[in-house]
Scaffold this motif. Structure first.
Motif, PDB file in Angstrom:
ATOM      1  N   ASP A 102       6.729 -14.272  -2.298  1.00  0.00           N
ATOM      2  CA  ASP A 102       5.618 -15.179  -2.014  1.00  0.00           C
ATOM      3  C   ASP A 102       6.062 -16.639  -1.999  1.00  0.00           C
ATOM      4  N   LEU A 103       6.910 -16.971  -2.956  1.00  0.00           N
ATOM      5  CA  LEU A 103       7.399 -18.350  -3.001  1.00  0.00           C
ATOM      6  C   LEU A 103       8.166 -18.678  -1.731  1.00  0.00           C
ATOM      7  N   ASN A 104       8.940 -17.718  -1.264  1.00  0.00           N
ATOM      8  CA  ASN A 104       9.758 -17.932  -0.084  1.00  0.00           C
ATOM      9  C   ASN A 104       8.906 -18.034   1.182  1.00  0.00           C
ATOM     10  N   ILE A 105       7.970 -17.129   1.301  1.00  0.00           N
ATOM     11  CA  ILE A 105       7.173 -17.093   2.534  1.00  0.00           C
ATOM     12  C   ILE A 105       6.320 -18.340   2.664  1.00  0.00           C
ATOM     13  N   ARG A 106       6.039 -18.941   1.530  1.00  0.00           N
ATOM     14  CA  ARG A 106       5.296 -20.198   1.571  1.00  0.00           C
ATOM     15  C   ARG A 106       6.066 -21.238   2.372  1.00  0.00           C
ATOM     16  N   TYR A 107       7.344 -21.316   2.148  1.00  0.00           N
ATOM     17  CA  TYR A 107       8.165 -22.266   2.909  1.00  0.00           C
ATOM     18  C   TYR A 107       8.166 -21.913   4.393  1.00  0.00           C
ATOM     19  N   ARG A 108       8.150 -20.615   4.666  1.00  0.00           N
ATOM     20  CA  ARG A 108       8.131 -20.205   6.064  1.00  0.00           C
ATOM     21  C   ARG A 108       6.852 -20.665   6.749  1.00  0.00           C
ATOM     22  N   TYR A 109       5.736 -20.543   6.038  1.00  0.00           N
ATOM     23  CA  TYR A 109       4.465 -21.005   6.596  1.00  0.00           C
ATOM     24  C   TYR A 109       4.480 -22.515   6.796  1.00  0.00           C
ATOM     25  N   LEU A 110       5.075 -23.202   5.840  1.00  0.00           N
ATOM     26  CA  LEU A 110       5.111 -24.658   5.929  1.00  0.00           C
ATOM     27  C   LEU A 110       5.925 -25.104   7.137  1.00  0.00           C
ATOM     28  N   ALA A 111       6.987 -24.353   7.401  1.00  0.00           N
ATOM     29  CA  ALA A 111       7.782 -24.668   8.581  1.00  0.00           C
ATOM     30  C   ALA A 111       6.967 -24.413   9.847  1.00  0.00           C
ATOM     31  N   GLY A 112       6.122 -23.410   9.785  1.00  0.00           N
ATOM     32  CA  GLY A 112       5.175 -23.128  10.859  1.00  0.00           C
ATOM     33  C   GLY A 112       5.826 -22.973  12.209  1.00  0.00           C
ATOM     34  N   SER A 113       5.317 -23.716  13.172  1.00  0.00           N
ATOM     35  CA  SER A 113       5.764 -23.549  14.545  1.00  0.00           C
ATOM     36  C   SER A 113       7.228 -23.919  14.719  1.00  0.00           C
ATOM     37  N   ALA A 114       7.720 -24.789  13.849  1.00  0.00           N
ATOM     38  CA  ALA A 114       9.122 -25.173  13.936  1.00  0.00           C
ATOM     39  C   ALA A 114      10.024 -23.946  13.849  1.00  0.00           C
ATOM     40  N   LEU A 115       9.524 -22.932  13.204  1.00  0.00           N
ATOM     41  CA  LEU A 115      10.316 -21.725  13.013  1.00  0.00           C
ATOM     42  C   LEU A 115      10.252 -20.802  14.224  1.00  0.00           C
ATOM     43  N   ASP A 116       9.175 -20.966  14.996  1.00  0.00           N
ATOM     44  CA  ASP A 116       8.923 -20.011  16.078  1.00  0.00           C
ATOM     45  C   ASP A 116      10.052 -19.939  17.101  1.00  0.00           C
ATOM     46  N   TYR A 117      10.492 -21.078  17.556  1.00  0.00           N
ATOM     47  CA  TYR A 117      11.421 -21.069  18.688  1.00  0.00           C
ATOM     48  C   TYR A 117      12.828 -20.606  18.329  1.00  0.00           C
ATOM     49  N   GLN A 118      13.020 -20.335  17.056  1.00  0.00           N
ATOM     50  CA  GLN A 118      14.346 -19.807  16.698  1.00  0.00           C
ATOM     51  C   GLN A 118      14.236 -18.318  16.405  1.00  0.00           C
ATOM     52  N   ARG A 119      13.088 -17.763  16.739  1.00  0.00           N
ATOM     53  CA  ARG A 119      12.872 -16.337  16.482  1.00  0.00           C
ATOM     54  C   ARG A 119      13.912 -15.482  17.189  1.00  0.00           C
TER      55      ARG A 119
END
Lengths: 226, 226
Positions: free
Chosen positions: B162-179
Motif C-alpha cells: 500500500d505504501l508503494n502503490i501510493r507513490y505510483r498513484y502520485l506519479a499518476g499519468s507520468a507513469l503511463d507513458y513508460q508502461r
DNA sequence: CCCATGTGGAAAATCGATATTTCTTGCGGA
DNA sequence: TCCGCAAGAAATATCGATTTTCCACATGGG
C-alpha cells in the motif's frame, strides 16, 4: 476537572498514549492473559480513564499484533501458539540480520558510542531493577539496529521484539534456571559491532535469539505453557 | 487482521471499518495529499459518520504508516520523500523475496490454483475497471506469498504494498507513458511460481518492482513529484 | 430428546456535548 | 517597523449517554 494530575514526564502526553503504554505492558508481561477478553468498561475503571482512549489504544495494539479485534464483539489479547512463536523467532532473525548488517554498513563513531552507552546502562540496571532492565535491554537491541536508517524496518523489529518478549514473560520462572550467561552474549555482540564485523555480530545476535528460542519452543511443544 | 485483507465484496460491517477503508483509499490514491492536515470535523461530514469512527480509523492508519499523529495536534497524512520511497522499495524486495521463497517451499496444488485464478481475474479486469484492477492486482501479489504461512510477514508485505502503490498513484499519468508490458511480467512470475522455480520467480518479481521503482525514484529526485 | 425460535441482559459501537489545548490575529510598546 | 503578549476562535481530546448488536438461556414445537 479540578483534580491535579501528577504528570510524570515520561508517562504524560495524552490519555490515549498512557492507555496504550499501560495496556501494552500488561499484555507483554502477562498481566492480561493470552486470549483474554478485553472489556472496555473493566479497563476503563482499571486505568481510570474514559472509553475513547481505551478503544483507541486497543486499535493501536491491534496493529501491533498484540490484540485481536473481533467485529462487533470487541477486543481480546492475541492468542499464543507454538507456530506463532516460531514465526516470530524466524522473522526476527531474518529482519534483524538485515537491519544489523545495514546498521554496521552505515556505522559512525556516534553510533558506536550510542551502543556502548546503551550496553553499559543495561548492565548497570542488571539485578537491581528488573523492570528498568527490560526497557534498557530493548533499548540496547534497538540501538544496535539504529544506524540502519530504516524507520519502517526498525518499527517491524520493535514490534517483533515485543511479541517475542511476551513469550519470555509467559515462560516466567521456567526460563530462570536455564539462564546461561546472557551478559557474555551481549558483550560479544557489542564487541563485534564496534569492530564493524557484520558476520560475527549477526551470527552472535542470531545465536542469542535462537538459544532461548529453542528452549521456549520446547516448553510450548510439551504443553508446559498455553 | 480482518481489516487488512482486500474485501472486494463487503463494504458494510462497522462504521469504523468503513471509515478505515475509505480513508485508506483516499490516502493511497492521492485524494488526500501527502502531509495534508486531516481535520476530524471535515472528514466526519465527508464520510457522513461520527467523530469516534474517524478517530479510530486514523489510529489504525497510523500503524500502517499512512497517517502521522501529532500529539494534541491531530492527524495528518504521511509525508513523502525519495528516502522514504527507496526504503519501501528495498524492504519490499527483501521481504517479498523471503515470503515468495517460503511460499514456493510450501507450495501445494491448491495454492497453484489460487494464483492461477488470481492472475486470470486480474487480467480480466485489465483496461475495464481500473479500480477493480488495482484490488485484484494486489490480490495476485499477495496470493503469490500466501502459502508462506506467515501471517505477520504477509501483513508487513501488505502494508508495504500500500505504501508503494501510493507513490505510483502520485506519479499518476507520468507513469503511463513508460508502461512496458506489465502483463508479460506478471505471466512470467506466475509461470515460474507454478513451476516451483523459486530463483526465477523471485528474480522476476524483484525486477518487476525495481523497474517502476527506478523510474519513480527518478521522478522524486528531479522534483517532478513532491 | 433435539433443534428452532424468542427473550432478557450485557457489552460494544457510536453519537452529541464539554473541556482543554493550540492557533491566529490584532493591539500596544519598544 | 518589529516583537511580544493576550484575547478570541478553532480544533482536538475526552467524557457521558444512547443506540445497536450479540450471546445465553429458556421455552415450545417437531
Amino acid at each position: 476537572m479540578n483534580i491535579i494530575h501528577v504528570d510524570v514526564a515520561s508517562s504524560a502526553r495524552s490519555a490515549t498514549h498512557r492507555a496504550y503504554l499501560a495496556l501494552r505492558k500488561m499484555i507483554v508481561t502477562g498481566t492480561l492473559k493470552p486470549g483474554e477478553k478485553l472489556k472496555i468498561d473493566g479497563l476503563r475503571k482499571r486505568l481510570d480513564t474514559g472509553a475513547s482512549p481505551i478503544r483507541e489504544a486497543l486499535s493501536l495494539l491491534t496493529s501491533d499484533n498484540l490484540v485481536e479485534r473481533i467485529d462487533q464483539r470487541g477486543f481480546r489479547t492475541a492468542e499464543i501458539s507454538k507456530a506463532n512463536f516460531e514465526e516470530i523467532l524466524l522473522l526476527r532473525c531474518q529482519l534483524e540480520d538485515l537491519a544489523l548488517r545495514e546498521s554496521i554498513v552505515n556505522a559512525t563513531d556516534e553510533w558506536e558510542e550510542l551502543i556502548v552507552l546503551a550496553h553499559h546502562r543495561m548492565n548497570r540496571a542488571k539485578g537491581k531493577d528488573p523492570d528498568l532492565f527490560e526497557d534498557l535491554h530493548k533499548a540496547f537491541h534497538m540501538a544496535l539496529l539504529e544506524s540502519a536508517a530504516s524507520p519502517i524496518l526498525l518499527k517491524f523489529c520493535s514490534q517483533l521484539y515485543d511479541l517475542n518478549i511476551r513469550y519470555r514473560y509467559l515462560a516466567g520462572s521456567a526460563l530462570d534456571y536455564q539462564r546461561r550467561d546472557v551478559g557474555d552474549e551481549h558483550t560479544g555482540i557489542l564487541n563485534a559491532a564496534v569492530a564493524r564485523d557484520a558476520d560475527t555480530a549477526s551470527e552472535r545476535l542470531l545465536n542469542h535469539y535462537r538459544m532461548t528460542g529453542a528452549f521456549l519452543s520446547g516448553l510450548l511443544g510439551n504443553g508446559t505453557l498455553a
